[in-house]
Design a protein around this motif. Structure first.
Motif, PDB file in Angstrom:
ATOM      1  N   UNK A 216      41.825  31.974  42.093  1.00 43.98           N
ATOM      2  CA  UNK A 216      41.038  32.907  41.293  1.00 43.98           C
ATOM      3  C   UNK A 216      40.609  32.319  39.953  1.00 43.98           C
ATOM      4  N   UNK A 217      41.428  31.459  39.374  1.00 43.24           N
ATOM      5  CA  UNK A 217      41.054  30.885  38.085  1.00 43.24           C
ATOM      6  C   UNK A 217      39.845  29.966  38.251  1.00 43.24           C
ATOM      7  N   UNK A 218      39.839  29.201  39.333  1.00 44.57           N
ATOM      8  CA  UNK A 218      38.700  28.326  39.620  1.00 44.57           C
ATOM      9  C   UNK A 218      37.439  29.159  39.801  1.00 44.57           C
ATOM     10  N   UNK A 220      36.778  32.107  38.687  1.00 42.39           N
ATOM     11  CA  UNK A 220      36.333  32.725  37.448  1.00 42.39           C
ATOM     12  C   UNK A 220      35.454  31.748  36.664  1.00 42.39           C
ATOM     13  N   UNK A 221      35.813  30.457  36.727  1.00 42.74           N
ATOM     14  CA  UNK A 221      35.045  29.465  35.980  1.00 42.74           C
ATOM     15  C   UNK A 221      33.728  29.116  36.634  1.00 42.74           C
ATOM     16  N   UNK A 223      31.814  31.116  39.020  1.00 47.46           N
ATOM     17  CA  UNK A 223      30.924  32.085  39.660  1.00 47.46           C
ATOM     18  C   UNK A 223      30.320  33.100  38.717  1.00 47.46           C
ATOM     19  N   UNK A 240      31.555  38.704  37.971  1.00 43.18           N
ATOM     20  CA  UNK A 240      32.840  38.028  37.786  1.00 43.18           C
ATOM     21  C   UNK A 240      33.661  38.611  36.639  1.00 43.18           C
ATOM     22  N   UNK A 241      33.049  38.739  35.460  1.00 42.91           N
ATOM     23  CA  UNK A 241      33.821  39.229  34.318  1.00 42.91           C
ATOM     24  C   UNK A 241      34.375  40.624  34.577  1.00 42.91           C
TER      25      UNK A 241
END
Lengths: 367, 340
Positions: A216-218, A220-221, A223, A240-241
């Motif tokens: 999920x962290x990837x 977030x960066x 998409x 995303x946000x």
């Protein structure tokens, strides 16, 4: 106004499992009635745990396998039954990056041939010399050198191999790139390089990306929009946000709360999930998540919830009967914590970031 | 008011459980040391996380301690190791075999490949019991059932008779843990135990390891590449790069006051779940291979601060409470300035 490059409607894919002369095979529904649309220039991420159907969905979008039912359009052209020449032409516009840079490159081909091969297929009229210079240009685009063209995949590290895979995907000049776990096999420091590279290429070449990942962290960066899958279906989607700060489906909340945060003393409100994902051969009745949902009510066992607007942000939809009530009783997602780093450590991080960005440093004169 | 110091189990002279004072080894005829001066220690009841990327030697160091490196392949240059205060000889295969699976146990990343697919899981756990104890088969099986229950596997009696392929990834890892803990080891070495698992299952397994550690008071070495896992469970951290421990110390010091440029680069490279979504700061380049290993500081080929002096062996700098870093310029904020 809205420029949709790829559209999927009610995609379903069944696999037959087992079966013999006397026994009827069981049907495993890997993807169940998924509808998605991808805007030109955006990055859509599809996230979920193993067995949620995200890779099957990716393979359908790539047209590596055909859907059992449902429709797909690429730039307005129907593609779900495309074959032969139509499919080949589609492949020029739509390319893939695979997860494992070790098994997705033919070890007997030089890098030059690997990257040049799509050019032979999609631009056969190109003379060999022009092809070589195009290969050199593609390698430069992904941060490799022209002389790397004469080497073989085993001479490269995982990150470099993934760059070769990206150069190969870019060769035909695609409009859309689908990546199935494009960075998950890479180490953190190299993963960051490849994430940055993909962002640069997207901006420079105006690409549209569909990224399938479990991290999920990837996501977030990388998409702009996220679709969360559980047991074959999209259970939440949105910007995303919004998904990360305001998740509405209990599964998304649990998934977000399960990720260990790399910060010492970070306390997080965990939404514990018991058990494991049920088998897609025999999915639960009603809401497919009700067997693990800490908020499940009796209705959840009987009625399957449709995706519906949450009303919190445009395009944010969740498939849960009770997300309004749950949002009130669930702990809010961990607020962005102020890191506990010391001031000196902050100064070091700043110094490091500046040095990477190109500012020189030198030993301080000690008096 | 009377303050009483509660001393737990009478540990002999309070020596660390496992004390690796120096460990250096290489493979084949290569002069480059794959592990170079590795030093760490674990106390009973404590978790040490060894964190690093592929090929940094984090697994090799624990395989060496378990005596599991291929015979003759590894050339041990120096090994000064104490276990419970006593000399621990990596060349004494018989002694290593007595320790292995008894008071030092190990679990691995991929539970499917570490379990024998041809045997029922119950028999595999019972085998671990009979290997080190003089017990009957029935007693061993009872112990196996008890272990499955302790790792929170529902219906343990029924699970005893299942084969590994019938279990999910999370269940298999629980079986591995049951097997590892069957002989009440004093030290558990866990090599990436949750890497192959999904996050929701990962958090279940981490909780389990933490609970079992609290119950048994065993020391744990957790090998991982995931700084999130480290922050979650570590008391102490050792950051490895290219066969050296570049930074080590208490977990809060490593996360809140990191000193080594590699630690800082690694933390900067991590995509985050909160905060601004900006371009990631990376660690440029790739890890050196045995052939390209630089002299002096092994991180110098990728370090944005590297200076000519970095070709010399970097000094071990100390920052209190056991926090140390192997860098000419630590602390960076004191010893470096912008040249522009």
């Amino acid at each position: 106004m809205s420029d949709i490059i790829l559209k999927a409607a009610n995609l379903t894919r069944d696999f037959k499992v087992g079966g013999s002369l006397f026994a009827k095979p069981k049907i495993l529904r890997a993807v169940d009635d998924v509808s998605l649309s991808v805007q030109r220039g955006e990055t859509l991420a599809i996230v979920g745990e193993s067995g949620c159907g995200k890779s099957t969905l990716a393979r359908m979008l790539m047209r590596l396998i055909a859907p059992t039912s449902g429709e797909m359009e690429f730039e307005g052209r129907q593609i779900d039954r495309a074959e032969g020449r139509t499919l080949r032409e589609l492949r020029r516009d739509m390319q893939f990056i695979f997860q494992d840079p070790f098994s997705s490159l033919n070890p007997r081909m030089s890098v030059g041939r690997l990257v040049g091969e799509p050019l032979e297929t999609h631009a056969p009229e190109l003379p060999a010399k022009a092809r070589r210079s195009k290969v050199a240009e593609l390698l430069a685009q992904v941060g490799l050198r022209a002389e790397h063209a004469d080497r073989y995949p085993h001479e490269f590290s995982g990150g470099q191999r993934q760059r070769i895979g990206i150069a190969r995907a870019l060769a035909s000049g695609p409009k859309l790139i689908i990546g199935d776990e494009p960075v998950s096999a890479l180490d953190v420091s190299v993963q960051a390089q490849v994430i940055n590279l993909l962002a640069d290429l997207r901006d420079r070449l105006g690409l549209t990306l569909v990224v399938i990942a479990h991290d999920l962290a990837v996501i977030r960066h990388m998409s702009d929009r996220v679709a969360v899958m559980y047991l074959g279906a999209v259970i939440e989607e949105g910007p995303t946000d919004e998904i990360f700060t305001n998740p509405r489906h209990p599964y998304t909340m649990a998934l977000l709360s399960a990720i260990p945060v790399a910060e010492h003393g970070h306390t997080r409100q965990r939404i514990p999930l018991t058990g494991e994902m049920p088998s897609p051969i025999d999915p639960p009745s009603g809401c497919r998540f009700h067997t693990r949902c800490p908020f499940a009510r009796t209705d959840c066992k009987t009625a399957a919830p449709p995706l519906r607007d949450t009303g919190t942000a445009p395009g944010h939809r969740a498939a849960c009967h009770f997300f309004e009530e749950i949002a009130a009783e669930a702990p809010p997602p961990s607020a962005p914590q102020d890191s506990n780093r010391t001031d000196a450590a902050r100064a070091r991080f700043a110094l490091y970031a500046e040095a990477i960005a190109g500012t020189g440093t030198r030993p301080r004169e000690t008096t | 008011m009377v303050l009483t110091l509660v001393q737990s189990a009478p540990s002999p002279s309070a020596a660390p459980l496992l004390d690796v004072r120096a460990l250096s080894l290489g493979f084949g005829t290569s002069k480059t040391r794959l592990l170079d001066g590795v030093r760490y220690s674990v106390e009973a009841g404590e978790t040490l996380c060894i964190v690093g990327e592929s090929g940094c030697g984090k697994s090799v160091s624990s395989l060496a301690i378990m005596g599991l490196l291929p015979q003759g392949a590894a050339h041990i240059h120096e090994a000064d190791i104490r276990f419970r205060g006593e000399r621990y000889d990596l060349n004494d295969m018989a002694a290593l075999r007595r320790h292995r699976g008894a008071d030092i146990a190990m679990i691995f990343q991929e539970p499917m490949t570490s379990l024998n697919p041809a045997f029922k899981v119950g028999d595999q756990i019972a085998e671990a019991v009979t290997a080190h104890n003089d017990v009957s088969e029935a007693q061993a099986r009872d112990r196996a059932v008890e272990m499955l229950r302790r790792v929170r596997i529902p219906a343990p009696e029924a699970r005893m008779n299942e084969y590994p392929h019938q279990l999910s990834g999370g269940m298999r890892q629980r079986v591995m843990i049951a097997m590892a803990l069957a002989n009440d080891p004093a030290l558990l070495i866990a090599d990436e135990p949750t890497t192959a698992l999904d996050v929701t299952i990962q958090s279940q397994i981490l909780d389990l390891i933490r609970d079992l550690q609290a119950e048994t008071g065993m020391g744990t070495i957790m090998i991982t590449h995931d700084l999130g896992v480290v922050a979650e469970i570590a008391d102490n951290v050792a950051v490895m790069y290219a066969g050296t421990i570049v930074e080590a110390g208490p977990a809060d010091a490593i996360f809140n006051d990191p000193q080594h440029p590699y630690t800082i680069g690694l933390m900067s490279s991590m995509p985050r779940l909160t905060g601004p979504r900006e371009r990631l700061t990376t660690v440029p380049g790739t890890v050196p291979t045995v052939e390209t290993m630089p002299a002096g500081c092994r991180f110098s080929t990728r370090c944005p601060f590297a200076q000519p002096v970095c070709a010399e062996t970097p000094p071990q700098r100390e920052f209190g409470r056991g926090h140390r870093a192997l860098c000419h310029f630590a602390p960076l904020d004191d010893r470096l300035e912008r040249s522009a």
